[in-house]
Design an enzyme around this catalytic site. Structure first.
Site, PDB file in Angstrom:
ATOM      1  N   ASP A  25      13.263  28.047  95.791  1.00  0.00           N
ATOM      2  CA  ASP A  25      12.239  28.464  96.747  1.00  0.00           C
ATOM      3  C   ASP A  25      11.711  27.269  97.535  1.00  0.00           C
ATOM      4  O   ASP A  25      11.572  26.168  96.993  1.00  0.00           O
ATOM      5  CB  ASP A  25      11.080  29.133  95.995  1.00  0.00           C
ATOM      6  CG  ASP A  25      10.193  29.957  96.902  1.00  0.00           C
ATOM      7  OD1 ASP A  25      10.596  30.230  98.048  1.00  0.00           O
ATOM      8  OD2 ASP A  25       9.090  30.324  96.465  1.00  0.00           O
ATOM      9  N   ASN A  73      16.055  38.945 101.663  1.00  0.00           N
ATOM     10  CA  ASN A  73      16.483  37.916 102.622  1.00  0.00           C
ATOM     11  C   ASN A  73      17.454  38.472 103.653  1.00  0.00           C
ATOM     12  O   ASN A  73      17.496  37.996 104.793  1.00  0.00           O
ATOM     13  CB  ASN A  73      17.166  36.754 101.896  1.00  0.00           C
ATOM     14  CG  ASN A  73      16.245  35.952 101.008  1.00  0.00           C
ATOM     15  OD1 ASN A  73      16.712  35.323 100.053  1.00  0.00           O
ATOM     16  ND2 ASN A  73      14.946  35.965 101.280  1.00  0.00           N
TER      17      ASN A  73
END
Length: 248
Positions: A25, A73
């Site tokens: 991340d 995503n």
């Protein structure tokens, strides 16, 4: 990626986790802080993967699961998704060429992203004979979807065996779902999340029921051996405490 259902914690007191998960991340925030594009951040982040896998191998970790791309995503701007696909192809090809890790993909079946996933899965399949640690690549992965897909697999199997609805319902147990999701891989002992976010986001939702978590504020492109060592030290301390509590 799970132990048999209701088998207790994944943390068994080992000094080193058998299975480490990492949530990669912070690529976009890392890039933003440097005046770069999100794609530059992804490129920098994915470039770290071989080195980090090497550190894990040096530490004696047999399985590493990297959350590289979520189902969410895939709903980003088309240009960013296309760039991510290209970067992932290049990363997997690099890992394949190095010949150090046996690769496996966890995530949704090819549909609805078959155009992207089918070539990726062929690259990954080419590493099946590698005698090395396992690197699970979570690509087009979502924790809830993983459970749904496991149930669908089981129901399809039961239908092929001409089970009645009642018999299928009886067979659809937590243990059966665990077996499909695990695919012979031990449950994750430790998950590291970078970027300062302290949430699981559904990563390894089923198999990570008893998993230890370590959070670091460092963005993924800046993740270093130091952060890995600190997370492993935290795990050893927590694991030792668990063993003492269990013995008591």
């Amino acid at each position: 990626m799970t132990a048999p259902a209701d088998s207790g914690t994944a943390t068994g007191g080992a000094a080193v986790p058998q299975h480490l998960g990492i949530i990669l991340d912070g690529n976009r925030r890392w890039a933003g802080a440097r005046g770069l594009s999100p794609v530059d951040g992804h490129r920098a982040g994915f470039a770290r993967i071989p080195e980090v896998l090497g550190w894990c191998e040096d530490a004696g970790i047999g399985t590493v699961t990297l959350w590289m791309l979520s189902t969410e995503n895939m709903r980003r701007a088309p240009a960013e998704v296309a760039a991510l696909e290209s970067i992932i192809y290049a990363t997997v090809e690099d890992l394949r060429a190095r010949g150090r890790w046996r690769l496996n993909r966890v995530g949704v079946p090819g549909h609805p992203w078959r155009r992207f996933l089918d070539p990726l899965d062929r690259m990954i399949a080419a590493t099946a004979g590698v005698d090395g640690p396992l690197a699970n690549l979570a690509v087009c992965y979502g924790g809830k979807q993983e459970i749904v897909d496991a149930c669908r697999t089981l129901l399809s199997t039961y239908a092929s065996a001409r089970c009645s609805p009642a018999d299928a319902a009886r067979r659809l147990t937590a243990g059966a779902v665990s077996e499909v999701i695990s695919n012979g891989v031990p449950a994750p002992d430790l998950v590291i999340r970078t970027s300062g976010e302290q949430r699981t986001s559904g990563f390894l939702l089923w198999s990570g029921m008893h998993t230890e978590y370590a959070f670091t504020s460092v963005y993924w492109p800046d993740f270093s051996r130091r952060e890995l060592s600190e997370a492993l030290a935290q795990y050893r301390t927590s694991s030792a405490g668990h063993v003492r509590a269990t013995a008591a």
